[in-house]
Each structure stands twice: as structure tokens, then as C-alpha cells.
Design an enzyme around this catalytic site. Structure first.
Site, PDB file in Angstrom:
ATOM      1  CG  LEU A 159      -1.697  -1.105   1.712  1.00 22.69           C
ATOM      2  CD1 LEU A 159      -2.611  -1.071   2.845  1.00 22.69           C
ATOM      3  CD2 LEU A 159      -2.622  -1.622   0.276  1.00 22.69           C
ATOM      4  CD  GLU A 161       2.900   6.968   4.549  1.00 24.98           C
ATOM      5  OE1 GLU A 161       3.867   6.382   5.030  1.00 24.98           O
ATOM      6  OE2 GLU A 161       2.636   8.191   4.805  1.00 24.98           O
ATOM      7  N   GLY A 275      11.865   8.989  -0.745  1.00 27.14           N
ATOM      8  CA  GLY A 275      11.932   9.312   0.753  1.00 27.14           C
ATOM      9  C   GLY A 275      10.734   8.374   1.171  1.00 27.14           C
ATOM     10  CB  CYS A 278       8.475   1.913   3.011  1.00 29.17           C
ATOM     11  SG  CYS A 278       6.953   2.126   3.614  1.00 29.17           S
TER      12      CYS A 278
HETATM   13  C1  UGA Z   1       6.233   2.346  -0.890  1.00 31.98           C
HETATM   14  C2  UGA Z   1       5.421   1.222  -2.199  1.00 31.98           C
HETATM   15  O1  UGA Z   1       5.483   2.176  -3.310  1.00 31.98           O
HETATM   16  C3  UGA Z   1       4.668   0.505  -1.582  1.00 31.98           C
HETATM   17  O2  UGA Z   1       4.065  -0.495  -2.389  1.00 31.98           O
HETATM   18  C4  UGA Z   1       4.687  -0.023  -0.454  1.00 31.98           C
HETATM   19  O3  UGA Z   1       3.662  -0.680   0.096  1.00 31.98           O
HETATM   20  C5  UGA Z   1       5.107   1.106   0.720  1.00 31.98           C
HETATM   21  O4  UGA Z   1       6.423   1.565   0.112  1.00 31.98           O
HETATM   22  C6  UGA Z   1       5.422   0.374   2.028  1.00 31.98           C
HETATM   23  O5  UGA Z   1       6.504  -0.604   1.960  1.00 31.98           O
HETATM   24  O6  UGA Z   1       4.537   0.307   2.982  1.00 31.98           O
HETATM   25  P1  UGA Z   1       5.212   4.804  -0.122  1.00 31.98           P
HETATM   26  O7  UGA Z   1       6.561   4.865   0.849  1.00 31.98           O
HETATM   27  O8  UGA Z   1       4.031   5.191   0.352  1.00 31.98           O
HETATM   28  O9  UGA Z   1       5.048   3.249  -0.785  1.00 31.98           O
HETATM   29  O10 UGA Z   1       5.496   5.751  -1.167  1.00 31.98           O
HETATM   30  P2  UGA Z   1       5.709   5.818  -3.065  1.00 31.98           P
HETATM   31  O11 UGA Z   1       4.597   6.341  -3.579  1.00 31.98           O
HETATM   32  O12 UGA Z   1       6.341   4.385  -3.437  1.00 31.98           O
HETATM   33  O13 UGA Z   1       6.885   6.887  -3.051  1.00 31.98           O
HETATM   34  C7  UGA Z   1       8.226   6.896  -2.373  1.00 31.98           C
HETATM   35  C8  UGA Z   1       9.093   7.926  -2.793  1.00 31.98           C
HETATM   36  O14 UGA Z   1       9.547   7.877  -4.129  1.00 31.98           O
HETATM   37  C9  UGA Z   1       8.468   9.303  -2.590  1.00 31.98           C
HETATM   38  O15 UGA Z   1       9.234  10.017  -2.153  1.00 31.98           O
HETATM   39  C10 UGA Z   1       8.187   9.515  -4.203  1.00 31.98           C
HETATM   40  O16 UGA Z   1       8.327  10.998  -4.261  1.00 31.98           O
HETATM   41  C11 UGA Z   1       9.237   8.939  -4.846  1.00 31.98           C
HETATM   42  N1  UGA Z   1       9.355   8.776  -6.236  1.00 31.98           N
HETATM   43  C12 UGA Z   1       8.229   8.004  -6.727  1.00 31.98           C
HETATM   44  C13 UGA Z   1      10.054   9.649  -6.964  1.00 31.98           C
HETATM   45  O17 UGA Z   1      10.941  10.074  -6.907  1.00 31.98           O
HETATM   46  N2  UGA Z   1      10.244   8.914  -8.428  1.00 31.98           N
HETATM   47  C14 UGA Z   1       8.843   8.264  -8.977  1.00 31.98           C
HETATM   48  O18 UGA Z   1       8.960   7.911 -10.241  1.00 31.98           O
HETATM   49  C15 UGA Z   1       8.347   7.494  -8.099  1.00 31.98           C
END
Ligand code: UGA
Length: 450
Positions: A159, A161, A275, A278
Site C-alpha cells: 500500500l 501512503e 523518501g 519504507c
Molecule cells: C512504498 C511502495 O510504493 C508501496 O508499494 C509499499 O507498500 C510501501 O512503500 C510500504 O512498504 O509500505 P510509499 O512509501 O507510500 O509506498 O511511497 P511511494 O509512492 O512508493 O513513493 C516513495 C518515494 O519515491 C516518494 O518520495 C516519491 O516522491 C518518490 N518517487 C516515486 C520518485 O521520486 N519518482 C517516482 O517516479 C516515483
């Protein structure tokens, strides 16, 4: 539908609360266990103590229908349930995850276990923890209870956030891992309506895949998925750095490589790096598990280093433009680690703001959902972005909130002292920024935008 004895969900962070509310909505009888009295009181009232889109309405309707309740009493929750989902927090620890909350919950489960139960780990736990958890619960179980009454199954969560409700109801896959087939089937059954998308708003044209596997494999899938996503982002960020030196545009590179179905378009947005609670924790934990086994985690180490460098590259860009940073005013747009959440854990903004302050810059920040940052108590934070950019020599976008993308750059330019706009998310339209007479620099975009 549902089981004779229902479901208990232990821990009410965003994973536990989403699970509890959505399962109740799908017709399961659910009892949530929360030992923090303030949180318990808030949840029982139907108030979600953090921001998660679409969650509060489901929580309230679950409570109103009587399918969802909350307690801090393990005896009560165990008596009411047959399947227990463990969703307590596993913050970063010395060599990976800190298992204090998991161990405490396991002991409480053991003491209250009088009838057969399936305990399901949703919390991200080091590979092999299933056996440790089983032993920890068993050690506390009343002596008259048969040891076979307990089965531990792994069912990792995927999931995000900010879109956790959507992700829960429309997953790509459901992974259930355990060494006892009957328990694996029963846990899979909990997801029956999600797997068939048989609920209001379900999408039967896109059915999730059910992956049944061994327990250690399920635990590994969680780490590998997060590590791969972090790798994808660090990879495109490294390509962005190369683009900056050869006058290429990383957004076009990402789009074109993403059209290859073997690569796919998602998680290829270059920027200030990943960031959140996770990716950093899970890549570090996986690297540390590899090291314990004598394997050098070359890729995982590089993924983290690229991410750290990416944050510092924003500071370097500001330094290049403002020379020196001391005494210069910088407006920071965005503190949350991504839009749609008030979570600032391991947010790039924290590293960047600290580094800028160390170098003597004077900061003002804005974020629609974050009003204080305990890590940097001196940072002045405004709800109105125009307050943060006012009199600034430079502004830097760190979270691509829609509110910031809708800024009126003529107004921004009028109230700024300088002209520098660093777009750490490649989210502004360079033409609009340049059109307002400002200097634009993104991440891995054509130098002609300078
Ligand atoms: C992440 C995973 O996407 C989930 O599948 C997982 O369940 C979750 O960790 C967890 O282990 O609980 P989350 O931490 O909520 O989810 O955030 P993401 O949407 O994955 O984004 C993570 C970071 O990557 C953010 O800082 C976002 O800005 C960055 N990001 C994302 C990028 O810099 N570029 C991208 O193309 C995508």
C-alpha cells in the site's frame, strides 16, 4: 460473508486502519487492537488520527454498521477472531527493522490465545521472522493450549501512503505465504471479494493475481518489491545526472524507455530522490540481511548512495546560482515526502533544509499538510506558498503538490527578491517559469532551460 469468529487487526497505523476499515466494508466482522489510548479513543469515535484519502468515511460506516470496533484488550480481540493480522510498526533499527512492537504484540497474542488462530504478518519483518514470531507467541501460550493451534502466515502489504485504500481494494497481486496450506487458503479467502473485484467500485476487467507461496518467499517478495522500485528511481536519477552533462532531457528518455513493456512507465520520474518510511528502511534491511549471509549487496548500496547524492545535488544547484549561500533567502515548497500525505519521515526536504541551514541560508517553507517539523524546530513553515517565496533569492520545489503547480509565476516573480527556481520534481512548466522572467533549472532537463 466473513468467518464465524472474525478478524483482528493489531496496530492502527495507515496499513492496519486501512485493512480494518476496508475488510469491515467488505462484510467481515473486524476488531482493531490499539494500545495507544489517544489513538484508540480517536478511532473508536470514527476519527482517523492521520491523513489518508477515503479512509475516514469507511471507518465511520464500519463503526456505524457494527462490523468494526476497536479495543486495547487482547483477550477480547482474540476471543472474537480466528485470523489476526499483525500491522504494528517496524521502524528502522540498528541492523534493519526494530522489532520491539512486533515482539510485544506477539507476546500479548500468545497470552490471549486459547483457541486455534492464524497469525498473519503484514508488518514488514526480516526474512525468517515467521519462525521467530511463532516461537515468541508459543512461549507465552497457556500450557493447556495445543501448539498446533497456531499457524503464522506472511501476507505482505503493497500500500502506498495517500492511495492506500485504492491500493488495498485494487491490488495488482495478493501474496500469501505459509507452510500450512489450509491456513494459506483461509487467509486468501479473506481477500475473496477483492480477488473477484465483487464490490461496489470493483473492476472485474482487471483481476488481481493471487500468489500462494512459502512464508520466507512471501517475506522476501515485500523487500524485493520495495528495493526494485527504489532502484528504478535511483536509476533514472543517475541517468538524469548524465543528461545534465550531455544536454539531454531525462523526462523524454524516461518516457521512451518506459514505452518498452519490459521496462514499463511507472517510477521513472527523476527528481530529488525517494523518501518515506519504507524504501530507505527496506533497502537497508535487505542489504543488512545480505551482509549477514556474506553477500555484498552491490546494487542496494548504490541505490542508497545515488539517492543521498540526489538530495545534495539540489543544494549544489542552489550554491551554483546564489554563491555563497550564507545570508541568502531560500523558499522551500514541500516538506512531505510526496504529495497526498502529511508524512515527513525520511523526506528529502529534511536533508536539504538541514544542509542549506548549515551553509547559512535563511529558509522559509510551505506545505499544505505539514505545519511543523520536529527535526528542524527553527524552520518557519507557512500554509500559504506565497509567504514562503516572498523576498526569496531562490525557490526550490521538493514536493509536487497540486497547490504548488498552480502557482501564479508572475505573482511569485513580483514578490521574490531573486529569480532562481529549482524544480526538484520536474513538475513546473519551464516555459511558464521562464515566461515570468525567472531562471529555471530542473533535474536532468535541457540546459537550454537555464
Ligand atoms: C512504498 C511502495 O510504493 C508501496 O508499494 C509499499 O507498500 C510501501 O512503500 C510500504 O512498504 O509500505 P510509499 O512509501 O507510500 O509506498 O511511497 P511511494 O509512492 O512508493 O513513493 C516513495 C518515494 O519515491 C516518494 O518520495 C516519491 O516522491 C518518490 N518517487 C516515486 C520518485 O521520486 N519518482 C517516482 O517516479 C516515483
Amino acid at each position: 460473508m466473513g468467518n464465524e469468529r472474525g478478524i483482528a487487526v493489531i496496530g492502527s497505523g495507515y496499513v492496519g486502519t486501512v485493512m480494518a476499515a476496508c475488510l469491515a466494508d467488505l462484510g467481515h466482522r473486524v476488531v482493531g487492537v490499539e494500545i495507544n489510548p489517544t489513538k484508540l479513543e480517536s478511532l473508536s469515535r470514527g476519527d482517523v488520527p492521520f491523513f489518508e484519502a477515503g479512509l475516514e468515511a469507511r471507518l465511520r460506516s464500519g463503526i456505524a454498521s457494527g462490523m468494526l470496533s476497536f479495543t486495547d484488550d487482547y483477550e477480547l480481540a482474540m476471543a472474537a477472531s480466528e485470523i489476526v493480522f499483525l500491522c504494528v510498526d517496524t521502524p528502522p533499527g540498528n541492523n534493519g527493522q526494530d522489532m520491539t512492537s512486533v515482539a510485544a504484540a506477539a507476546r500479548s497474542i500468545g497470552r490471549a490465545l486459547h483457541e486455534p488462530h492464524i497469525v498473519v504478518t503484514k508488518s514488514t519483518v526480516p526474512v525468517g521472522s515467521g519462525s521467530w514470531l511463532e516461537a515468541t507467541i508459543e512461549a507465552e501460550m497457556p500450557s493447556e493450549v495445543d501448539r498446533d493451534a497456531l499457524c503464522v502466515v506472511s501476507n505482505p502489504e503493497f500500500l502506498r501512503e495517500g492511495s492506500a485504500v485504492e491500493d488495498f481494494l485494487h491490488p495488482d497481486r495478493v501474496v500469501v505465504g505459509g507452510d500450512c496450506q489450509n491456513s494459506v487458503d483461509r487467509v486468501a479467502h479473506v481477500y475473496g471479494r477483492i480477488l473477484s473485484q465483487d464490490f461496489e467500485g470493483g473492476d472485474p476487467s482487471s483481476l488481481p493475481v493471487l500468489v500462494k507461496t512459502g512464508r520466507a518467499t512471501a517475506e522476501t517478495i515485500k523487500y524485493a518489491a520495495n528495493a526494485f522500485l527504489a532502484t528504478k528511481i535511483s536509476f533514472i536519477n543517475e541517468i538524469a545526472s548524465i543528461c545534465e552533462w550531455i544536454d539531454a532531457d531525462v523526462a523524454e528518455v524516461a518516457r521512451a524507455i518506459g514505452l518498452d513493456s519490459r521496462i514499463g512507465p511507472k517510477f521513472l520520474d527523476a527528481g530529488v530522490g525517494w523518501g518515506g518510511s519504507c524504501f530507505g528502511k527496506d533497502t537497508s534491511a535487505l542489504a543488512s540481511m545480505a551482509r549477514e549471509q556474506g553477500i555484498e549487496p552491490l546494487i542496494l548500496d548504490a541505490v542508497k548512495r545515488v539517492n543521498t547524492n540526489q538530495r545534495h545535488s539540489v543544494v549544489r544547484k542552489l550554491q551554483d546560482h546564489l554563491r555563497p549561500l550564507r545570508g541568502r533567502r531560500v523558499g522551500i515548497l514541500g516538506l512531505a515526502f510526496k504529495p497526498g500525505t502529511d508524512d515527513t519521515r525520511d523526506a528529502p526536504a529534511i536533508t536539504i533544509a538541514r544542509s542549506l541551514m548549515e551553509k547559512g541560508a535563511i529558509l522559509r517553507a510551505s506545505d499544505p499538510m505539514v505545519s511543523s517539523l520536529p527535526e528542524i524546530p527553527d524552520l518557519r513553515i507557512y500554509a500559504d506558498p506565497y509567504e514562503a517565496v516572498c523576498e526569496a533569492d531562490a525557490i526550490v520545489l521538493l514536493t509536487d503538490w497540486p497547490e504548488f503547480l498552480a502557482l501564479d509565476f508572475d505573482k511569485v516573480s513580483d514578490c521574490m527578491r531573486g529569480r532562481v527556481v529549482i524544480d526538484g520534481r520536474n513538475a513546473f512548466d519551464p516555459e511558464v517559469v521562464l515566461g515570468a522572467g525567472m531562471i529555471y533549472e530542473g533535474v536532468g532537463r535541457y540546459a537550454t532551460h537555464l
